[in-house]
Scaffold this active site. Structure first.
Site, PDB file in Angstrom:
ATOM      1  N   ARG A  44       0.978  -1.245   0.246  1.00 19.52           N
ATOM      2  CA  ARG A  44      -0.011   0.086   0.154  1.00 19.52           C
ATOM      3  C   ARG A  44       1.036   1.245   0.026  1.00 19.52           C
ATOM      4  NH1 ARG A  44      -2.286   3.470   3.747  1.00 19.52           N
ATOM      5  NH2 ARG A  44      -4.427   4.035   3.165  1.00 19.52           N
ATOM      6  N   SER A 115     -13.031  -3.324   0.923  1.00 16.35           N
ATOM      7  CA  SER A 115     -13.187  -2.407   2.353  1.00 16.35           C
ATOM      8  C   SER A 115     -14.747  -2.407   2.758  1.00 16.35           C
ATOM      9  CB  SER A 115     -12.401  -1.236   2.475  1.00 16.35           C
ATOM     10  OG  SER A 115     -11.157  -1.273   2.138  1.00 16.35           O
ATOM     11  N   LYS A 144      -4.260   6.283   8.371  1.00 17.93           N
ATOM     12  CA  LYS A 144      -4.680   6.643   7.102  1.00 17.93           C
ATOM     13  C   LYS A 144      -5.390   8.101   7.445  1.00 17.93           C
ATOM     14  CE  LYS A 144      -8.980   4.778   4.676  1.00 17.93           C
ATOM     15  NZ  LYS A 144      -8.862   4.839   3.480  1.00 17.93           N
TER      16      LYS A 144
HETATM   17  N1  TZP Z   1      -8.013   1.273   6.524  1.00 14.12           N
HETATM   18  C1  TZP Z   1      -8.822   1.601   7.561  1.00 14.12           C
HETATM   19  S1  TZP Z   1      -7.788   1.861   8.790  1.00 14.12           S
HETATM   20  C2  TZP Z   1      -6.350   1.730   8.152  1.00 14.12           C
HETATM   21  C3  TZP Z   1      -6.680   1.483   6.634  1.00 14.12           C
HETATM   22  C4  TZP Z   1      -5.581   1.444   5.417  1.00 14.12           C
HETATM   23  C5  TZP Z   1      -4.936   2.100   8.656  1.00 14.12           C
HETATM   24  C6  TZP Z   1      -4.592   1.096   9.692  1.00 14.12           C
HETATM   25  O1  TZP Z   1      -3.403   1.015  10.023  1.00 14.12           O
HETATM   26  P1  TZP Z   1      -2.945   0.892  11.549  1.00 14.12           P
HETATM   27  O2  TZP Z   1      -1.566   1.488  11.871  1.00 14.12           O
HETATM   28  O3  TZP Z   1      -2.738  -0.635  11.606  1.00 14.12           O
HETATM   29  O4  TZP Z   1      -3.967   1.573  12.391  1.00 14.12           O
END
Ligand code: TZP
Ligand code: MG
Length: 214
Positions: A44, A115, A144
């Site tokens: 990503r 998602s 995010k």
């Molecule tokens: N989609 C929803 S939350 C997120 C994504 C890509 C980020 C998750 O990252 P982390 O650091 O595990 O909270």
């Protein structure tokens, strides 16, 4: 083509990362994370300082090679063209990305993750032929920029109660201390960025998470 039971197993400890998430070389972080027990990887490459074009492709190729060497699936976020170019094991798309039906047409029977934030979005993804759902943010996340509000584990419980049987991974703010609650709510696995990419030692972090899940 991956069988559903193999996919469920691979989703157990799902690591997501791109170069902006790493404090050291992404190749090393991934290698360490896999040695610690990560079962699936998503590339990503997003956010501030993210690589683009040929540089993104070159890093993707290297990370894909590492996954191949260790026998874990390699999935690309959003970028269907890159997924096709690299012949990855699959793609992960959000609600705002290219529609599921057209992604399926392009990538055939490779893995498609979608998602989903609500039971309705989950149903649509199931009907559209998704292979698994990424559900969250479960807990607050810093990884995010445009993340929606954290929903807690009840969003997963609700989906299961409403007959969603597709493999699910929770996402968002998952780490040591709360990982198990995501599985107990009905998820097949957890997906994490910072709990592994942001740890001093990705191998130790992954192994600790894995231990919590068993
Ligand atoms: N989609 C929803 S939350 C997120 C994504 C890509 C980020 C998750 O990252 P982390 O650091 O595990 O909270
Ligand atoms: Mg997306």
């Amino acid at each position: 083509m991956i069988e559903e039971k193999d996919l469920r197993a691979a989703l157990k400890l799902y690591f997501i990362m791109g170069s902006p998430n790493c404090q050291s070389r992404p190749q090393q972080v991934l290698e360490d994370a896999i040695n610690g027990g990560v079962t699936l990887f998503q590339f990503r490459e997003k956010g501030k300082g993210a690589l683009k074009g040929d540089e993104k492709k070159a890093l993707g190729e290297e990370l894909q090679w590492i996954c191949k060497n260790h026998g874990i699936p390699f999935i690309v976020n959003d970028d269907i063209d890159l997924a096709l170019e690299l012949d990855t094991d699959g793609v992960h798309i959000g609600q705002e990305d290219e529609p599921l039906e057209s992604v399926r047409e392009k990538i055939g029977n490779k893995i498609i993750g979608v998602s989903a934030h609500t039971v309705e979005e989950a149903r649509q993804a199931v009907n559209g032929g998704a292979d698994y759902l990424g559900v969250g943010p479960i807990f607050p996340t810093k990884s995010k920029e445009d993340a929606k509000a954290a929903q807690g584990t009840s969003v997963i419980t609700d989906m299961r109660k409403n007959g969603i049987r597709l493999p699910i991974v929770g996402i968002g703010g998952i780490g040591r201390g709360n990982a198990k609650s995501v599985i107990e709510a009905g998820a097949d696995g957890i997906s994490v960025i910072s709990a592994i990419a942001g740890a001093g030692d990705a191998a130790i972090a992954a192994a600790a998470l894995k231990k919590e899940l068993t």
